[in-house]
Design a protein around this motif. Structure first.
Motif, PDB file in Angstrom:
ATOM      1  N   THR A 160      10.675  78.998  51.185  1.00 39.35           N
ATOM      2  CA  THR A 160       9.327  79.500  50.956  1.00 39.35           C
ATOM      3  C   THR A 160       8.468  79.244  52.196  1.00 39.35           C
ATOM      4  O   THR A 160       8.869  78.490  53.093  1.00 39.35           O
ATOM      5  CB  THR A 160       8.687  78.792  49.759  1.00 39.35           C
ATOM      6  N   PRO A 161       7.271  79.812  52.249  1.00 35.76           N
ATOM      7  CA  PRO A 161       6.377  79.493  53.367  1.00 35.76           C
ATOM      8  C   PRO A 161       6.072  78.002  53.485  1.00 35.76           C
ATOM      9  O   PRO A 161       5.866  77.504  54.591  1.00 35.76           O
ATOM     10  CB  PRO A 161       5.113  80.301  53.034  1.00 35.76           C
ATOM     11  N   TRP A 182       3.046  90.315  41.860  1.00 39.92           N
ATOM     12  CA  TRP A 182       3.774  89.080  42.165  1.00 39.92           C
ATOM     13  C   TRP A 182       3.963  88.194  40.937  1.00 39.92           C
ATOM     14  O   TRP A 182       4.719  87.244  40.988  1.00 39.92           O
ATOM     15  CB  TRP A 182       3.079  88.291  43.274  1.00 39.92           C
ATOM     16  N   SER A 239       5.382  78.652  57.831  1.00 42.72           N
ATOM     17  CA  SER A 239       5.015  79.948  58.393  1.00 42.72           C
ATOM     18  C   SER A 239       4.629  80.855  57.224  1.00 42.72           C
ATOM     19  O   SER A 239       4.810  80.476  56.077  1.00 42.72           O
ATOM     20  CB  SER A 239       6.199  80.540  59.161  1.00 42.72           C
ATOM     21  N   PRO A 240       4.143  82.060  57.501  1.00 41.69           N
ATOM     22  CA  PRO A 240       3.777  82.948  56.395  1.00 41.69           C
ATOM     23  C   PRO A 240       4.960  83.695  55.794  1.00 41.69           C
ATOM     24  O   PRO A 240       4.773  84.575  54.969  1.00 41.69           O
ATOM     25  CB  PRO A 240       2.798  83.927  57.052  1.00 41.69           C
ATOM     26  N   PHE A 241       6.166  83.338  56.183  1.00 41.20           N
ATOM     27  CA  PHE A 241       7.347  84.104  55.785  1.00 41.20           C
ATOM     28  C   PHE A 241       8.208  83.406  54.741  1.00 41.20           C
ATOM     29  O   PHE A 241       8.357  82.187  54.754  1.00 41.20           O
ATOM     30  CB  PHE A 241       8.235  84.385  57.004  1.00 41.20           C
ATOM     31  N   TRP A 242       8.815  84.229  53.890  1.00 40.76           N
ATOM     32  CA  TRP A 242       9.900  83.822  53.009  1.00 40.76           C
ATOM     33  C   TRP A 242      11.184  84.170  53.751  1.00 40.76           C
ATOM     34  O   TRP A 242      11.292  85.258  54.333  1.00 40.76           O
ATOM     35  CB  TRP A 242       9.847  84.607  51.706  1.00 40.76           C
ATOM     36  N   LYS A 243      12.160  83.254  53.770  1.00 36.49           N
ATOM     37  CA  LYS A 243      13.399  83.482  54.520  1.00 36.49           C
ATOM     38  C   LYS A 243      14.601  83.161  53.648  1.00 36.49           C
ATOM     39  O   LYS A 243      14.558  82.254  52.826  1.00 36.49           O
ATOM     40  CB  LYS A 243      13.436  82.613  55.773  1.00 36.49           C
ATOM     41  N   GLU A 299      10.656  88.070  54.989  1.00 39.74           N
ATOM     42  CA  GLU A 299       9.593  88.929  54.458  1.00 39.74           C
ATOM     43  C   GLU A 299       8.336  88.098  54.202  1.00 39.74           C
ATOM     44  O   GLU A 299       8.393  86.886  54.069  1.00 39.74           O
ATOM     45  CB  GLU A 299      10.033  89.597  53.149  1.00 39.74           C
ATOM     46  N   HIS A 300       7.200  88.786  54.101  1.00 46.36           N
ATOM     47  CA  HIS A 300       5.923  88.128  53.812  1.00 46.36           C
ATOM     48  C   HIS A 300       5.717  87.835  52.331  1.00 46.36           C
ATOM     49  O   HIS A 300       4.868  87.030  51.981  1.00 46.36           O
ATOM     50  CB  HIS A 300       4.760  89.004  54.288  1.00 46.36           C
ATOM     51  N   HIS A 301       6.461  88.501  51.481  1.00 47.79           N
ATOM     52  CA  HIS A 301       6.229  88.380  50.045  1.00 47.79           C
ATOM     53  C   HIS A 301       7.563  88.191  49.322  1.00 47.79           C
ATOM     54  O   HIS A 301       8.556  88.815  49.696  1.00 47.79           O
ATOM     55  CB  HIS A 301       5.544  89.667  49.547  1.00 47.79           C
TER      56      HIS A 301
END
Length: 66
Positions: free
Chosen positions: A30-31, A9, A36-40, A51-53
């Motif tokens: 970003t989260p 990363w 939330s734990p997600f990137w959108k 995605e999570h990362h």
């Protein structure tokens, strides 16, 4: 002393900045933005990827054909 691999990363900030510069029409959240734990990623209100990362998000965005 044993050498440790550099986490994957570490290179994502410059990659994210380059993507944002090349695609100003894509909004990346970003989260911290989404709580939330997600990137959108969105374009014109349409969700393009989740995605999570950030590496996975950028991979998904860069593989899109539109």
């Amino acid at each position: 002393m044993e050498a440790r691999p550099v986490p994957v990363w570490n290179d994502q900030v410059p990659r994210l900045e380059a993507f944002r510069a090349a695609h100003p029409d894509v909004e990346i959240k970003t989260p911290l933005d989404t709580r939330s734990p997600f990137w959108k990623a969105y374009r014109d209100g349409e969700q393009l990827a989740v995605e999570h990362h950030p590496r996975l998000l950028l991979d998904a965005l860069e593989s899109r054909k539109d």
